[in-house]
Write an enzyme that holds these catalytic residues in place. Structure first.
Site, PDB file in Angstrom:
ATOM      1  N   GLU A 116       0.838  -1.216   0.000  1.00 40.54           N
ATOM      2  CA  GLU A 116       0.000   0.000   0.000  1.00 40.54           C
ATOM      3  C   GLU A 116       0.867   1.259   0.000  1.00 40.54           C
ATOM      4  OE1 GLU A 116      -2.456  -1.207   3.462  1.00 40.54           O
ATOM      5  OE2 GLU A 116      -4.141  -0.734   2.147  1.00 40.54           O
ATOM      6  N   GLU A 136      -3.889  -9.133   3.771  1.00 40.38           N
ATOM      7  CA  GLU A 136      -4.618  -8.770   4.993  1.00 40.38           C
ATOM      8  C   GLU A 136      -5.800  -9.678   5.305  1.00 40.38           C
ATOM      9  OE1 GLU A 136      -3.424  -6.658   2.816  1.00 40.38           O
ATOM     10  OE2 GLU A 136      -2.639  -4.854   3.772  1.00 40.38           O
TER      11      GLU A 136
HETATM   12  N1  COA Z   1       4.781  -7.440  11.597  1.00 43.05           N
HETATM   13  C1  COA Z   1       5.577  -7.765  12.621  1.00 43.05           C
HETATM   14  N2  COA Z   1       6.510  -8.744  12.565  1.00 43.05           N
HETATM   15  C2  COA Z   1       6.633  -9.403  11.412  1.00 43.05           C
HETATM   16  C3  COA Z   1       5.837  -9.115  10.294  1.00 43.05           C
HETATM   17  C4  COA Z   1       4.866  -8.085  10.416  1.00 43.05           C
HETATM   18  N3  COA Z   1       4.073  -7.739   9.403  1.00 43.05           N
HETATM   19  N4  COA Z   1       6.190  -9.947   9.290  1.00 43.05           N
HETATM   20  C5  COA Z   1       7.174 -10.720   9.766  1.00 43.05           C
HETATM   21  N5  COA Z   1       7.455 -10.390  11.042  1.00 43.05           N
HETATM   22  C6  COA Z   1       8.476 -10.982  11.911  1.00 43.05           C
HETATM   23  C7  COA Z   1       8.176 -12.425  12.266  1.00 43.05           C
HETATM   24  O1  COA Z   1       7.335 -12.506  13.384  1.00 43.05           O
HETATM   25  C8  COA Z   1       9.549 -12.974  12.536  1.00 43.05           C
HETATM   26  O2  COA Z   1       9.902 -12.550  13.836  1.00 43.05           O
HETATM   27  P1  COA Z   1      10.826 -13.488  14.777  1.00 43.05           P
HETATM   28  O3  COA Z   1      12.117 -13.598  14.032  1.00 43.05           O
HETATM   29  O4  COA Z   1      10.890 -12.723  16.037  1.00 43.05           O
HETATM   30  O5  COA Z   1      10.084 -14.787  14.882  1.00 43.05           O
HETATM   31  C9  COA Z   1      10.419 -12.214  11.552  1.00 43.05           C
HETATM   32  O6  COA Z   1       9.691 -11.052  11.171  1.00 43.05           O
HETATM   33  C10 COA Z   1      10.757 -12.991  10.301  1.00 43.05           C
HETATM   34  O7  COA Z   1       9.547 -13.485   9.738  1.00 43.05           O
HETATM   35  P2  COA Z   1       9.408 -14.997   9.250  1.00 43.05           P
HETATM   36  O8  COA Z   1       8.009 -15.162   8.775  1.00 43.05           O
HETATM   37  O9  COA Z   1       9.887 -15.910  10.305  1.00 43.05           O
HETATM   38  O10 COA Z   1      10.446 -15.018   8.049  1.00 43.05           O
HETATM   39  P3  COA Z   1      10.301 -15.627   6.609  1.00 43.05           P
HETATM   40  O11 COA Z   1      11.543 -15.300   5.909  1.00 43.05           O
HETATM   41  O12 COA Z   1       9.866 -17.050   6.689  1.00 43.05           O
HETATM   42  O13 COA Z   1       9.091 -14.854   5.920  1.00 43.05           O
HETATM   43  C11 COA Z   1       7.754 -12.945   5.259  1.00 43.05           C
HETATM   44  C12 COA Z   1       9.153 -13.458   5.689  1.00 43.05           C
HETATM   45  C13 COA Z   1       7.832 -11.448   5.167  1.00 43.05           C
HETATM   46  C14 COA Z   1       7.403 -13.531   3.901  1.00 43.05           C
HETATM   47  C15 COA Z   1       6.703 -13.380   6.294  1.00 43.05           C
HETATM   48  O14 COA Z   1       7.132 -12.965   7.560  1.00 43.05           O
HETATM   49  C16 COA Z   1       5.334 -12.784   6.090  1.00 43.05           C
HETATM   50  O15 COA Z   1       4.578 -13.293   5.300  1.00 43.05           O
HETATM   51  N6  COA Z   1       5.019 -11.701   6.857  1.00 43.05           N
HETATM   52  C17 COA Z   1       3.712 -11.168   6.974  1.00 43.05           C
HETATM   53  C18 COA Z   1       3.221 -10.511   5.748  1.00 43.05           C
HETATM   54  C19 COA Z   1       1.884  -9.930   6.000  1.00 43.05           C
HETATM   55  O16 COA Z   1       0.899 -10.585   6.245  1.00 43.05           O
HETATM   56  N7  COA Z   1       1.819  -8.611   5.894  1.00 43.05           N
HETATM   57  C20 COA Z   1       0.598  -7.913   5.984  1.00 43.05           C
HETATM   58  C21 COA Z   1       0.537  -7.148   7.242  1.00 43.05           C
HETATM   59  S1  COA Z   1      -0.343  -5.649   6.958  1.00 43.05           S
END
Ligand code: COA
Length: 699
Positions: A116, A136
């Site tokens: 966004e 989301e």
């Molecule tokens: N807010 C807060 N923390 C987040 C986050 C978010 N949106 N996205 C990831 N993190 C944190 C995880 O909790 C993790 O924390 P930790 O190391 O303390 O456990 C860390 O970032 C790494 O994330 P992880 O998912 O373990 O790594 P990955 O490499 O497997 O995947 C992403 C990375 C970005 C693909 C995955 O974290 C993801 O899909 N994130 C959410 C995306 C999302 O739904 N965004 C929309 C929110 S508006």
């Protein structure tokens, strides 16, 4: 000021946004490891950076992320509380109001609030490896900073409905085709973004003011229908569709509408539950004090046994890019297994899920043998042979003899005692359990079983492999059925007792699906087949406590040849052309007879009581196994049930559900459970377990 100003390099202090001038272009670098989540500090940093660029008289600006990605989304840890100013729409307003064009340079992921934010910029350039999406809805809310409005003005409404409601994460190439990004950058991303601006002219171009692309209303209707069906009635899906549909209206009004819905939904029960699960899933793959750097490298794997499970495991390993040797007991069995895998790769290509060249690569990475000598190059071998202790012990002994000393040996047992299985091996520390769920290349859950002698390096390797396979690991200690199957057995037992005491199987199944389970327990039994559990009951017959209540109905079904779907009948009949489950009078008669034999006078149960009794059985068993140390943490149980047993994600998991329910009602449920199970019932420390569960709902 939250912006860290440097002279000429776009670096920043962690948690902030770096600011540097490259000639007359401002470069803002979001640096909030590990995934640049859009926290309050980041939002402040960007608005400060834009203000600094205005003050410096910049002709343009690039917004990018440091480290592994652009922005993985807004910081979900802030979403259960009031959001501090500036909120994301304020940040985007500052970007839109800036007198110069702003280019977002995307790499890694641009998700949720991250995408966004980039849609609020004038242009977007993406590295070819970038993945974009608005996930989301999978977290119980909707995009709240213009996602439902700006995206459709670039992609059209039908595509936006599809992408948003599917929580899709699309590759940069697809984003380019859809018009979400303006160009792909080979090589240095910042250099490409700067060149893009300098090659100009690049006038201001606000996505919110673009004319909506002309579109076929029928395509929009079709996308909405598909999304609603897939969304299973969750309220956020309907809201997202409504907002995208209306995105050709006045942008200011629609953005305010979207924001109001977002603010309400981010504090909804679904959103709290799904956020809890999001963090629980990330924690489940970790073991306190375990050194993950000790994990061994796994690039070549072996699988013993090419039955349904073995074939699924082979497909999962191939999909992760590993080379695989499949061992079968003779050439004929091997040929059958290999052709089964070949056919399923072909089917994936036919369904458009895999490219023809991808399938060829996987075929080339697979070989088969009947001799364990072919495993000498493997770093890890997973056995998936018949579930019988002596058979598995024999396989493990042969593996120990055939494999290099450092290779890992994994058993896919779902019930057997791994500590007993490794007795007699010289190096039991190299053995762990990797319990896959069928079909192994589809189901997310992987129980990683830490046997008494499993070494830390082997456990760490198992967890790392789970990540590579795209699985959700849950760590378990040895105990019958580990975490998932043990809890499921207690749930199924309660379901069977409900039937013995008066409920019809279809009433129990309807109550379970009414709660949100993907399927009811009896439909599941029919699907997986009743004979495996029957065989197990026969084995355990001698050691069964004669005073415990025993439900004979499943035995009677099996004796009548009703082994489930595969025999056309089980708890249900599947006779009609559609193959749909239908209640069968023969089963009703058999149940009546079992009730009479057990001296039960049938009662009636309403759906709510059935649901709460099924849940009580799960919660109590979970508390027992946490007490025994079989599972590490309460939240791991929720992760296992939501990823392997069709538990509705939007309810967070059984322990989250219980922790957010009224205590008095739950205690009454547990009392009723104890009375129904009767002799031999073991009460778990439920209150203690729930008290220790952080639901994230306070503070
Ligand atoms: N807010 C807060 N923390 C987040 C986050 C978010 N949106 N996205 C990831 N993190 C944190 C995880 O909790 C993790 O924390 P930790 O190391 O303390 O456990 C860390 O970032 C790494 O994330 P992880 O998912 O373990 O790594 P990955 O490499 O497997 O995947 C992403 C990375 C970005 C693909 C995955 O974290 C993801 O899909 N994130 C959410 C995306 C999302 O739904 N965004 C929309 C929110 S508006």
């Amino acid at each position: 000021m939250n912006t860290h100003v440097t002279q000429d390099t776009p670096e920043a202090s962690p948690g902030t946004v770096g600011f540097a001038m490259q000639g007359d272009i401002a470069v803002l670098t979001i640096d909030n490891p590990p995934v640049n989540a859009g926290s309050h500090a980041v939002r402040r940093g960007i608005t400060d950076g834009i203000a600094a660029a205005c003050e410096a008289g910049a002709a343009g600006a690039v917004l990018m992320g440091a480290g592994r990605c652009f922005v993985a989304g807004s910081d979900l840890r802030e979403f259960g509380k009031p959001l501090a100013w500036p909120e994301l729409p304020d940040v985007i307003a500052a970007i839109e109001d800036a007198p110069f064009p702003v280019v977002a340079a995307l790499h890694g992921v641009a998700l949720g609030g991250g995408l966004e934010l980039s849609l609020g910029c004038d242009y977007r350039i993406a590295a070819p490896d970038a993945r974009l999406g608005l996930p989301e809805v999978s977290l119980g809310f909707i995009p709240g900073a213009g996602g439902t409005q700006r995206m459709p003005r670039l992609t059209g409404r039908a595509s936006a409905i599809d992408l948003i409601c599917r929580a899709a994460r699309i590759p940069a190439t697809e984003a380019l085709t859809l018009g979400l990004v303006d160009g792909l950058a080979e090589g240095d991303l910042l250099a490409a973004a700067l060149a893009f601006l300098r090659e100009g002219p690049r006038p201001k171009r606000l996505a919110r003011t673009l004319p909506p692309p002309p579109e076929d209303e029928a395509a929009i209707d079709a996308a909405a229908r598909t999304a609603l069906k897939r969304g299973k009635g969750r309220p956020n899906i309907a809201e997202a569709i409504r907002l995208v549909r209306a995105s050709d209206g006045d942008a200011g009004t629609m953005l305010a509408d979207e924001r109001a819905v977002f603010q309400r939904l981010r504090l909804s029960d679904d959103a709290f539950a799904l956020r809890y699960l999001f963090f629980a899933e990330r924690t489940a793959g970790s073991v306190d004090g375990l050194d993950m750097t000790a994990a061994l490298r796994v690039s070549a794997a072996g699988v013993i046994g090419g039955g349904t499970m073995g074939q699924g495991i082979v497909r999962a390993l191939l999909a992760a890019g590993l080379s695989v040797v499949l061992i079968e007991r003779d050439e004929a069995a091997l040929a059958t297994a290999l052709s089964g895998i070949d056919a399923s790769l072909g089917a994936q290509v036919a369904r458009g899920r895999l490219s023809a060249s991808g399938a060829e690569q996987r075929r080339a990475a697979l070989s088969g043998a009947v001799d364990y000598g072919a495993l000498s190059g493997c770093d890890l071998v997973i056995e998936a042979v018949f579930e019988e202790m002596s058979v598995k012990q024999d396989v493990l002994a042969r593996l120990e003899a055939a494999l290099p000393a450092e290779a890992i040996i994994a058993t896919n047992t779902s019930y057997l005692d791994i500590d007993e299985m490794v007795q007699g091996l010289s190096h039991p520390e190299r053995v762990l359990g990797l319990h896959f769920f069928s079909p192994a290349d589809v189901m997310k859950l992987l129980e990683v079983v830490r046997a008494a002698r499993t070494s830390d390096a082997v456990l760490a390797s198992g967890l790392k492999l789970a990540g590579r396979l795209g699985k959700q690991p849950v760590v378990a200690r040895v105990g019958e059925g580990f975490v998932g199957n043990r809890i499921y057995a207690a749930y199924r037992r309660r379901a069977e007792l409900l039937v013995l005491d008066g409920a019809a199987p279809e009433e129990v199944d309807a109550a379970a699906t009414g709660f949100g389970f993907a399927m009811g327990p009896f439909a599941v039994s029919d699907m997986s087949g009743l004979d495996i559990a029957w065989a197990m009951r026969k084995r355990q017959a001698a050691s069964r406590d004669p005073q415990a209540r025993y439900v004979t109905i499943p035995d009677r079904l099996c004796e009548a040849g009703r082994l489930g779907r595969k025999t056309g009948k089980g708890w249900y009949a599947y006779g009609s052309g559609s193959g749909a489950a239908e209640p069968d009078p023969e089963v009703a008669a058999l149940i009546d007879a079992a009730r009479a034999e057990a001296g039960v006078s049938p009662q009636s149960f309403d759906a709510g009581t059935i649901q709460r009794q099924l849940l009580a059985a799960i919660v109590n068993e979970a508390a027992c196994l946490l007490d025994e140390g079989i599972a590490q943490r309460a939240s791991d149980v929720d992760v296992a049930l939501a990823n392997g047993y069709g538990f509705p994600r939007w309810r967070g998991g059984p322990l989250y559900w219980a922790a957010t329910e009224g205590r008095a009602e739950l205690e009454a449920d547990l009392k009723a459970l104890a009375a129904a199970v009767g002799h031999g019932f073991r009460a778990g420390p439920v209150a203690e377990v729930l008290a220790g569960l952080d639901t994230g709902r306070e503070g």
